[in-house]
Write a protein that holds these residues in place. Structure first.
Motif, short mmCIF file in Angstrom:
data_model
loop_
_atom_site.label_atom_id
_atom_site.label_comp_id
_atom_site.label_asym_id
_atom_site.label_seq_id
_atom_site.Cartn_x
_atom_site.Cartn_y
_atom_site.Cartn_z
N TYR A 1 -82.17 -46.52 4.50
CA TYR A 1 -81.40 -44.98 4.26
C TYR A 1 -80.95 -44.08 5.83
O TYR A 1 -81.85 -43.56 5.95
N VAL A 2 -79.91 -44.25 5.64
CA VAL A 2 -79.48 -42.90 7.18
C VAL A 2 -78.66 -42.91 7.54
O VAL A 2 -77.59 -43.20 6.02
N TYR A 3 -79.27 -41.30 7.55
CA TYR A 3 -77.68 -40.37 7.72
C TYR A 3 -76.72 -40.25 8.98
O TYR A 3 -78.57 -39.15 9.88
N CYS A 4 -76.45 -39.63 9.37
CA CYS A 4 -75.48 -38.80 10.51
C CYS A 4 -75.52 -37.66 10.38
O CYS A 4 -75.12 -37.04 9.49
N PHE B 1 -78.85 -51.31 18.78
CA PHE B 1 -78.79 -51.04 17.35
C PHE B 1 -77.69 -51.21 16.41
O PHE B 1 -76.40 -51.65 16.42
N LEU B 2 -77.70 -52.31 14.78
CA LEU B 2 -76.63 -52.79 14.45
C LEU B 2 -76.58 -52.10 12.70
O LEU B 2 -77.59 -51.45 12.34
N LEU B 3 -75.35 -51.62 13.19
CA LEU B 3 -74.90 -50.87 11.90
C LEU B 3 -73.96 -51.53 10.44
O LEU B 3 -73.18 -52.23 10.87
N ALA B 4 -74.62 -51.62 9.68
CA ALA B 4 -74.24 -52.95 8.82
C ALA B 4 -74.33 -52.14 7.10
O ALA B 4 -75.65 -52.34 6.35
N GLY B 5 -73.34 -51.97 6.32
CA GLY B 5 -73.43 -51.72 5.48
C GLY B 5 -73.94 -49.58 5.29
O GLY B 5 -74.01 -49.32 6.24
N SER B 6 -75.77 -49.34 4.40
CA SER B 6 -76.19 -48.43 4.66
C SER B 6 -77.34 -48.63 5.32
O SER B 6 -78.26 -47.58 5.45
N THR B 7 -77.35 -49.67 5.99
CA THR B 7 -78.58 -50.29 6.69
C THR B 7 -78.45 -50.01 8.43
O THR B 7 -77.56 -50.14 9.15
N LEU B 8 -79.19 -49.88 9.21
CA LEU B 8 -79.88 -49.49 10.52
C LEU B 8 -80.38 -50.14 11.15
O LEU B 8 -81.71 -50.30 10.37
N THR B 9 -80.39 -51.39 11.59
CA THR B 9 -81.37 -52.32 12.66
C THR B 9 -81.42 -51.95 13.75
O THR B 9 -80.80 -52.06 14.65
#
Length: 131
Positions: free
Chosen positions: A90-93, A69-77
């Motif tokens: 919209y992802v959150y831990c 997975f690629l974490l860039a800014g507030s988006t996750l691909t």
């Protein structure tokens, strides 16, 4: 989250160990505390089937298993095993510790153990979520 990072996932030995220990203790208790042979056999078969099902998730053998997975800014691909990419804006831990991070992607969640990251450490992922 300002930085961008790609994380590659692999099978977790910690998760597999926890699964073996839990299923083993349950299997022993089913046979030790049960008074009915047929009930013990039925519960044993259910435990074996569940262990087989869970191992396909642990060892990332399913076709929709997330490989990286690629974490860039507030988006996750995410990239699945079949090389299909999905983007989650919209992802959150939901949980963070030194050994485990749980990331919610809407209805789906990604569980990342300390030893399941191939080339980065879990502290890098924790720092990106805390930024």
């Amino acid at each position: 989250m300002i930085n961008q990072a790609r994380f590659e996932l692999k099978a977790s030995k910690i998760y597999f160990g926890i699964s073996v220990f839990t299923h083993g203790c349950t299997f022993v208790s089913v046979w030790f505390f049960s008074f009915n042979l047929y009930l013990s056999l039925a519960l044993s078969l259910i435990l074996i089937a569940h262990f087989h099902y869970l191992n396909s998730h642990i060892f990332l053998k399913k076709s929709d298993a997330i490989q990286d997975f690629l974490l860039a800014g507030s988006t996750l691909t995410t990239t699945d095993k079949s090389n299909t990419q999905k983007q989650y804006p919209y992802v959150y831990c939901s949980y963070q510790s030194r050994f485990l991070v749980i990331i919610n992607l809407g209805k789906r969640s990604v569980v990342v153990f300390k030893d399941s990251l191939a080339d980065h450490s879990l502290s890098t992922l924790n720092r990106l979520f805390n930024a």
